[in-house]
Write an enzyme that holds these catalytic residues in place. Structure first.
Site, PDB file in Angstrom:
ATOM      1  N   LYS A  68      -7.580   6.865  15.661  1.00  0.00           N
ATOM      2  CA  LYS A  68      -7.315   6.365  14.429  1.00  0.00           C
ATOM      3  C   LYS A  68      -5.649   6.528  14.052  1.00  0.00           C
ATOM      4  CE  LYS A  68      -8.934   6.443   9.820  1.00  0.00           C
ATOM      5  NZ  LYS A  68      -8.025   7.219   9.014  1.00  0.00           N
ATOM      6  N   ARG A 112     -12.497   4.871   0.624  1.00  0.00           N
ATOM      7  CA  ARG A 112     -12.493   4.888  -0.685  1.00  0.00           C
ATOM      8  C   ARG A 112     -13.259   3.979  -1.248  1.00  0.00           C
ATOM      9  NH1 ARG A 112      -6.578   4.479  -1.825  1.00  0.00           N
ATOM     10  NH2 ARG A 112      -6.851   3.043  -0.068  1.00  0.00           N
ATOM     11  N   GLN A 134     -14.357  13.905  14.698  1.00  0.00           N
ATOM     12  CA  GLN A 134     -12.950  13.838  14.638  1.00  0.00           C
ATOM     13  C   GLN A 134     -12.427  14.863  14.904  1.00  0.00           C
ATOM     14  OE1 GLN A 134     -10.435  12.714  11.480  1.00  0.00           O
ATOM     15  NE2 GLN A 134      -9.948  10.735  12.313  1.00  0.00           N
ATOM     16  N   CYS A 169      -3.314  11.548   9.823  1.00  0.00           N
ATOM     17  CA  CYS A 169      -3.364  12.379   8.538  1.00  0.00           C
ATOM     18  C   CYS A 169      -1.791  12.582   8.427  1.00  0.00           C
ATOM     19  CB  CYS A 169      -3.916  13.652   8.998  1.00  0.00           C
ATOM     20  SG  CYS A 169      -4.214  14.717   7.640  1.00  0.00           S
ATOM     21  N   ASN A 218      -8.745  -1.161   8.725  1.00  0.00           N
ATOM     22  CA  ASN A 218      -8.891  -0.169   7.657  1.00  0.00           C
ATOM     23  C   ASN A 218      -7.923  -0.241   6.744  1.00  0.00           C
ATOM     24  OD1 ASN A 218      -8.233   3.205   7.303  1.00  0.00           O
ATOM     25  ND2 ASN A 218      -9.844   2.245   6.207  1.00  0.00           N
ATOM     26  N   GLY A 219      -8.261  -0.068   5.423  1.00  0.00           N
ATOM     27  CA  GLY A 219      -7.238   0.195   4.217  1.00  0.00           C
ATOM     28  C   GLY A 219      -7.386  -0.796   3.127  1.00  0.00           C
ATOM     29  N   GLU A 220      -7.637  -0.272   1.959  1.00  0.00           N
ATOM     30  CA  GLU A 220      -7.746  -1.133   0.728  1.00  0.00           C
ATOM     31  C   GLU A 220      -8.803  -2.086   0.886  1.00  0.00           C
ATOM     32  OE1 GLU A 220      -6.131  -0.536  -1.971  1.00  0.00           O
ATOM     33  OE2 GLU A 220      -5.055   1.090  -0.879  1.00  0.00           O
ATOM     34  N   MET A 259     -13.019  11.303   5.697  1.00  0.00           N
ATOM     35  CA  MET A 259     -12.411  11.753   4.419  1.00  0.00           C
ATOM     36  C   MET A 259     -12.630  13.258   4.177  1.00  0.00           C
ATOM     37  SD  MET A 259     -12.795   8.496   1.971  1.00  0.00           S
ATOM     38  CE  MET A 259     -11.961   9.194   0.500  1.00  0.00           C
ATOM     39  N   GLU A 260     -11.547  13.979   4.703  1.00  0.00           N
ATOM     40  CA  GLU A 260     -11.385  15.437   4.461  1.00  0.00           C
ATOM     41  C   GLU A 260     -11.842  15.881   2.931  1.00  0.00           C
ATOM     42  OE1 GLU A 260      -8.514  17.848   4.237  1.00  0.00           O
ATOM     43  OE2 GLU A 260      -9.713  19.432   4.837  1.00  0.00           O
TER      44      GLU A 260
HETATM   45  C1  LIG Z   1      -9.050  12.249   0.593  1.00  0.00           C
HETATM   46  C2  LIG Z   1      -9.170  11.404   1.767  1.00  0.00           C
HETATM   47  C3  LIG Z   1      -9.248  12.369   2.989  1.00  0.00           C
HETATM   48  C4  LIG Z   1      -9.145  11.655   4.185  1.00  0.00           C
HETATM   49  N1  LIG Z   1      -9.550  12.576   5.455  1.00  0.00           N
HETATM   50  C5  LIG Z   1      -9.334  11.881   6.580  1.00  0.00           C
HETATM   51  C6  LIG Z   1      -9.533  12.635   7.735  1.00  0.00           C
HETATM   52  O1  LIG Z   1      -9.858  13.539   7.808  1.00  0.00           O
HETATM   53  N2  LIG Z   1      -9.260  11.939   9.143  1.00  0.00           N
HETATM   54  C7  LIG Z   1      -8.754  10.686   9.009  1.00  0.00           C
HETATM   55  O2  LIG Z   1      -8.482   9.817  10.205  1.00  0.00           O
HETATM   56  N3  LIG Z   1      -8.252   9.985   7.777  1.00  0.00           N
HETATM   57  C8  LIG Z   1      -8.594  10.623   6.786  1.00  0.00           C
HETATM   58  N4  LIG Z   1      -8.332   9.939   5.783  1.00  0.00           N
HETATM   59  C9  LIG Z   1      -7.951   8.416   5.522  1.00  0.00           C
HETATM   60  C10 LIG Z   1      -9.165   7.194   5.562  1.00  0.00           C
HETATM   61  O3  LIG Z   1     -10.019   7.499   6.726  1.00  0.00           O
HETATM   62  C11 LIG Z   1      -8.495   6.024   5.265  1.00  0.00           C
HETATM   63  O4  LIG Z   1      -7.951   5.844   6.563  1.00  0.00           O
HETATM   64  C12 LIG Z   1      -7.846   5.583   4.096  1.00  0.00           C
HETATM   65  O5  LIG Z   1      -8.490   6.178   3.104  1.00  0.00           O
HETATM   66  C13 LIG Z   1      -7.624   4.180   3.820  1.00  0.00           C
HETATM   67  O6  LIG Z   1      -8.872   3.495   3.816  1.00  0.00           O
HETATM   68  P1  LIG Z   1      -9.762   3.184   2.488  1.00  0.00           P
HETATM   69  O7  LIG Z   1      -8.557   2.069   1.836  1.00  0.00           O
HETATM   70  O8  LIG Z   1     -10.716   2.332   2.926  1.00  0.00           O
HETATM   71  O9  LIG Z   1      -9.880   4.238   1.674  1.00  0.00           O
HETATM   72  C14 LIG Z   1      -8.631  10.553   4.223  1.00  0.00           C
HETATM   73  C15 LIG Z   1      -8.406   9.893   3.106  1.00  0.00           C
HETATM   74  C16 LIG Z   1      -8.502  10.215   1.906  1.00  0.00           C
HETATM   75  C17 LIG Z   1      -8.109   9.516   0.664  1.00  0.00           C
END
Ligand SMILES: Cc1cc2nc3c(=O)[nH]c(=O)nc-3n(C[C@H](O)[C@H](O)[C@H](O)COP(=O)(O)O)c2cc1C
Length: 308
Positions: A139, A224, A68, A98, A199-201, A8-9
């Site tokens: 990813k 998240r 990554q 992204c 992955n997701g939610e 998560m950037e």
């Molecule tokens: C603030 C933010 C930054 C993120 N940065 C990246 C990143 O640098 N590389 C990446 O592959 N996914 C990035 N994602 C996506 C997450 O890795 C993940 O796929 C997405 O949040 C869904 O998963 P979750 O519901 O568990 O949060 C980012 C998501 C958020 C919300």
């Protein structure tokens, strides 16, 4: 089952990885992306996104951290991948998910989901540049505007020699709007032989169970949800119940003790507010604390609020 901390950037940096992996349950972390255009980055760039390289590419609690990369040039990605692995990264993860506009304008991230042949070229080149025993993982999202190329993308990724695939179960167009379409992951799984990480939610252990049942994936990636409930990985594995607020408060205090080199004084207040915005999804006490600190910009004042 493996649980992987999602990249998560701007949110999950080495400090957050340290705090979250110390709660147990995580098997692997993925760094924020390093954006590759047309250069081989110097070593310091890799240490910047992954300071854990100085510690064998592991967090202080011993969880491996994989670098990554994001970009569109197979050659430059391959060169940077080789350097990252030579510096100790346990393999390489490639970001094809992204949604950020600047990233996509330069043809990196999810826009590549429109071009299965580019996915193939990138993974193939990176695979060849990295020693065979080191994983090359990808990813993706389900697609850019829609899922029409989803299976073709998955096949291209497998044919190019990727080791595993993490799927954020939404298209770029879906953004971060619930739901996540875990059933699409099952479709991908039926098409390829690669291990697929769902992955997701995933916000709770119940979500994790449902995601596993619907997607068919044993391995999960959480982002998240782990910021909202810091011991979610341990809870998902049945190692601990959801942490009580007092434990989270202790983590907030620990977070405050990190000294950040070169910090101009804004890092801590901004990051703390950002984290509270996730925590308040799970803890009403975090909502109250967020309201208390939201207008503060001074580290000392914020410290007083969390240490009343
Ligand atoms: C603030 C933010 C930054 C993120 N940065 C990246 C990143 O640098 N590389 C990446 O592959 N996914 C990035 N994602 C996506 C997450 O890795 C993940 O796929 C997405 O949040 C869904 O998963 P979750 O519901 O568990 O949060 C980012 C998501 C958020 C919300």
């Amino acid at each position: 089952m493996r649980v992987i901390l999602a990249p998560m950037e701007g949110v999950v940096d080495h400090l957050m990885r340290d705090l979250l992996t110390a709660q147990g349950g995580f098997d692997l972390c993925v760094t924020e992306f390093l954006r590759v255009v047309d250069q081989l980055y110097p070593e310091r760039s890799f240490f910047k996104i992954c300071p854990e390289l100085a510690n064998g590419a592991k967090t202080p609690s011993g969880v491996p951290v994989r670098i990554q990369l994001l970009g569109q040039s197979p050659e430059w990605l391959a060169e940077n991948a080789a350097r990252a692995v030579a510096l100790g990264s346990p393999g390489i993860d490639l970001n094809f998910g992204c949604p950020a506009k600047t990233v996509n304008r330069n043809k990196g991230g999810s826009v590549l989901l429109k071009e299965p042949e580019t996915l193939y070229a990138i993974i193939r080149e990176v695979r060849q540049a990295v020693p065979p025993h080191q994983p090359v993982t990808a990813k993706i999202r389900l697609g850019y505007d829609d899922t029409s190329l989803m299976l073709e993308n998955a096949r291209a990724i497998e044919a190019a020699g990727a080791t595993e695939l993490a799927v954020h179960a939404r298209t770029k167009r879906d953004g971060y709007r619930p739901p996540a379409y875990w059933e699409q992951i099952a479709l991908i799984r039926s098409e390829i032989g690669l291990n697929v990480i769902a992955n997701g939610e995933i916000w709770s252990s119940d979500d994790a169970k449902r995601c596993q049942a619907v997607s068919g994936s044993t391995d999960l990636m959480i982002g998240r949800g782990a910021l909202a409930c810091p011991n979610l990985a341990a809870a998902i594995k049945g190692l601990a119940p959801k942490a009580p607020w007092e434990a989270v408060q202790a983590l907030l205090k620990r977070y405050s003790q990190f000294e950040i080199r070169g910090d101009k004084g804004l890092y801590y207040p901004n990051r703390l507010k950002q984290w509270l915005q996730f925590l308040r999804l799970q803890y009403p006490e975090a909502e109250a604390l967020f309201q208390k600190v939201r207008t503060l910009s001074d580290k000392e004042a914020m410290l007083e609020s969390i240490n009343p």
